[in-house]
Design a protein around this motif. Structure first.
Motif, PDB file in Angstrom:
ATOM      1  N   TRP A 136      10.128   2.655  -4.752  1.00  0.00           N
ATOM      2  CA  TRP A 136      10.344   3.120  -3.376  1.00  0.00           C
ATOM      3  C   TRP A 136       8.989   3.374  -2.750  1.00  0.00           C
ATOM      4  O   TRP A 136       8.106   3.905  -3.423  1.00  0.00           O
ATOM      5  CB  TRP A 136      11.192   4.400  -3.380  1.00  0.00           C
ATOM      6  CG  TRP A 136      11.334   5.081  -2.059  1.00  0.00           C
ATOM      7  CD1 TRP A 136      10.582   6.119  -1.585  1.00  0.00           C
ATOM      8  CD2 TRP A 136      12.259   4.788  -1.018  1.00  0.00           C
ATOM      9  NE1 TRP A 136      10.982   6.497  -0.343  1.00  0.00           N
ATOM     10  CE2 TRP A 136      12.015   5.688   0.044  1.00  0.00           C
ATOM     11  CE3 TRP A 136      13.269   3.829  -0.865  1.00  0.00           C
ATOM     12  CZ2 TRP A 136      12.747   5.667   1.220  1.00  0.00           C
ATOM     13  CZ3 TRP A 136      13.996   3.826   0.308  1.00  0.00           C
ATOM     14  CH2 TRP A 136      13.733   4.732   1.325  1.00  0.00           C
ATOM     15  N   PRO A 137       8.743   3.042  -1.494  1.00  0.00           N
ATOM     16  CA  PRO A 137       9.675   2.464  -0.523  1.00  0.00           C
ATOM     17  C   PRO A 137       9.507   0.946  -0.339  1.00  0.00           C
ATOM     18  O   PRO A 137      10.236   0.362   0.452  1.00  0.00           O
ATOM     19  CB  PRO A 137       9.297   3.193   0.757  1.00  0.00           C
ATOM     20  CG  PRO A 137       7.818   3.389   0.643  1.00  0.00           C
ATOM     21  CD  PRO A 137       7.532   3.587  -0.823  1.00  0.00           C
ATOM     22  N   LEU A 141       5.947  -4.444  -3.836  1.00  0.00           N
ATOM     23  CA  LEU A 141       4.779  -4.038  -4.608  1.00  0.00           C
ATOM     24  C   LEU A 141       5.050  -3.973  -6.116  1.00  0.00           C
ATOM     25  O   LEU A 141       4.155  -3.638  -6.889  1.00  0.00           O
ATOM     26  CB  LEU A 141       4.287  -2.663  -4.129  1.00  0.00           C
ATOM     27  CG  LEU A 141       3.817  -2.581  -2.679  1.00  0.00           C
ATOM     28  CD1 LEU A 141       3.454  -1.148  -2.316  1.00  0.00           C
ATOM     29  CD2 LEU A 141       2.631  -3.509  -2.440  1.00  0.00           C
ATOM     30  N   GLU A 142       6.247  -4.320  -6.512  1.00  0.00           N
ATOM     31  CA  GLU A 142       6.635  -4.167  -7.917  1.00  0.00           C
ATOM     32  C   GLU A 142       5.701  -4.911  -8.863  1.00  0.00           C
ATOM     33  O   GLU A 142       5.305  -4.382  -9.914  1.00  0.00           O
ATOM     34  CB  GLU A 142       8.071  -4.664  -8.119  1.00  0.00           C
ATOM     35  CG  GLU A 142       8.545  -4.546  -9.564  1.00  0.00           C
ATOM     36  CD  GLU A 142      10.013  -4.897  -9.728  1.00  0.00           C
ATOM     37  OE1 GLU A 142      10.463  -4.978 -10.885  1.00  0.00           O
ATOM     38  OE2 GLU A 142      10.709  -5.084  -8.697  1.00  0.00           O
ATOM     39  N   ASP A 180       4.530   9.040   8.362  1.00  0.00           N
ATOM     40  CA  ASP A 180       4.150   7.963   7.455  1.00  0.00           C
ATOM     41  C   ASP A 180       4.602   8.315   6.036  1.00  0.00           C
ATOM     42  O   ASP A 180       4.826   9.484   5.719  1.00  0.00           O
ATOM     43  CB  ASP A 180       2.640   7.732   7.471  1.00  0.00           C
ATOM     44  CG  ASP A 180       2.188   6.926   8.681  1.00  0.00           C
ATOM     45  OD1 ASP A 180       3.070   6.423   9.417  1.00  0.00           O
ATOM     46  OD2 ASP A 180       0.975   6.809   8.897  1.00  0.00           O
ATOM     47  N   SER A 181       4.695   7.324   5.192  1.00  0.00           N
ATOM     48  CA  SER A 181       5.194   7.549   3.836  1.00  0.00           C
ATOM     49  C   SER A 181       4.112   8.086   2.910  1.00  0.00           C
ATOM     50  O   SER A 181       3.108   7.412   2.656  1.00  0.00           O
ATOM     51  CB  SER A 181       5.752   6.249   3.259  1.00  0.00           C
ATOM     52  OG  SER A 181       6.102   6.415   1.902  1.00  0.00           O
ATOM     53  N   ASP A 182       4.326   9.292   2.405  1.00  0.00           N
ATOM     54  CA  ASP A 182       3.398   9.834   1.418  1.00  0.00           C
ATOM     55  C   ASP A 182       3.493   9.048   0.115  1.00  0.00           C
ATOM     56  O   ASP A 182       2.500   8.786  -0.547  1.00  0.00           O
ATOM     57  CB  ASP A 182       3.662  11.326   1.174  1.00  0.00           C
ATOM     58  CG  ASP A 182       5.045  11.611   0.596  1.00  0.00           C
ATOM     59  OD1 ASP A 182       6.007  10.908   0.978  1.00  0.00           O
ATOM     60  OD2 ASP A 182       5.160  12.528  -0.234  1.00  0.00           O
ATOM     61  N   GLN A 183       4.706   8.619  -0.243  1.00  0.00           N
ATOM     62  CA  GLN A 183       4.866   7.885  -1.497  1.00  0.00           C
ATOM     63  C   GLN A 183       4.174   6.526  -1.449  1.00  0.00           C
ATOM     64  O   GLN A 183       3.570   6.100  -2.426  1.00  0.00           O
ATOM     65  CB  GLN A 183       6.352   7.708  -1.822  1.00  0.00           C
ATOM     66  CG  GLN A 183       6.596   7.045  -3.153  1.00  0.00           C
ATOM     67  CD  GLN A 183       7.758   7.635  -3.911  1.00  0.00           C
ATOM     68  OE1 GLN A 183       7.938   8.846  -3.964  1.00  0.00           O
ATOM     69  NE2 GLN A 183       8.569   6.791  -4.513  1.00  0.00           N
ATOM     70  N   LEU A 184       4.229   5.872  -0.302  1.00  0.00           N
ATOM     71  CA  LEU A 184       3.548   4.588  -0.166  1.00  0.00           C
ATOM     72  C   LEU A 184       2.035   4.781  -0.226  1.00  0.00           C
ATOM     73  O   LEU A 184       1.317   3.967  -0.819  1.00  0.00           O
ATOM     74  CB  LEU A 184       3.942   3.917   1.147  1.00  0.00           C
ATOM     75  CG  LEU A 184       3.400   2.499   1.376  1.00  0.00           C
ATOM     76  CD1 LEU A 184       3.853   1.560   0.280  1.00  0.00           C
ATOM     77  CD2 LEU A 184       3.839   1.980   2.744  1.00  0.00           C
TER      78      LEU A 184
END
Length: 217
Positions: A136-137, A141-142, A180-184
């Motif tokens: 995620w997300p 990118l896997e 914005d995505s912190d995880q990204l």
């Protein structure tokens, strides 16, 4: 007699090793838990009860602020958390501090600081992120993720622990928007081999520190 002497030496060496191990352990008072909570939900109160039960020192960021980090459970978001963390770290003057940055609405502690710090030291990295079985997300990118022999392969930003200089360096370039995505953001750091090596980041792939239930079913 020689056998007895040898056994005595082994026993003494073992005691010496244990003593040195105790001396090298990170003191519990070096750990500070940082979390973001703009509202006092039932989940947040449950989090605080578990923290009190295990005697964690917790500092809550964002109290009273309007949440502008988006609905990151269904869409990427959470950048507001990184902005709040970055500001909070500037106020901490002790460079030997260990920071546990963790979500609070859907998190409880299951053990105390002593066990957490011991497992963090055993990981032998400057920053350790929680791991997930689902990516995620951005699923594209896997292929950039390092392969793991066992456990979860993908980064989860809901919890990480590390030495404060390393965390400061990791988020120094954050200039993202609140939603914005912190995880990204953290994912792109982790999947970059050079940054991962420089910052000495790893994932808790076997869930020894963090048990992430996202995707468990």
């Amino acid at each position: 007699m020689n056998l007895l002497f040898l056994l005595s030496c082994v026993f003494l060496c073992a005691l010496s090793s244990l003593a040195n191990s105790d001396n090298q352990r990170i003191p519990e008072d070096k750990l500070l838990v940082l979390t973001v909570a703009t509202k006092e939900t039932d989940g947040f109160r449950r989090f605080l009860r578990s923290a009190k039960h295990f005697n964690y020192t917790v500092k809550v960021l964002g109290r009273g602020e309007e949440w502008r980090g988006g609905d990151y459970m269904s869409a990427p978001g959470g950048g507001q958390k990184v902005r709040l963390l970055k500001a909070a770290l500037l106020e901490i003057k002790f460079e030997d501090q260990i920071i546990l940055f963790i979500d609070s609405y859907d998190v409880v502690f299951a053990s105390g600081p002593k066990e957490l710090l011991r497992k963090f030291q055993q990981a032998k990295h400057k920053v350790v992120f929680s791991s997930e079985s689902l990516i995620w997300p951005d699923r594209h990118l896997e292929d950039k993720y390092p392969h793991v022999r066992e456990g979860n392969r993908f980064l989860g930003s809901g919890g990480f622990i590390g030495y404060i200089p390393s965390i400061k360096e990791m988020i120094a370039n954050w200039t993202g928007a609140e939603n914005d995505s912190d995880q990204l953001f953290f994912t792109k750091i982790y999947i970059d081999p050079a940054k991962r090596k420089t910052l000495n980041i790893t994932l808790d792939t076997k869930c020894r520190l963090f048990q992430n239930l996202h995707g468990a079913l």
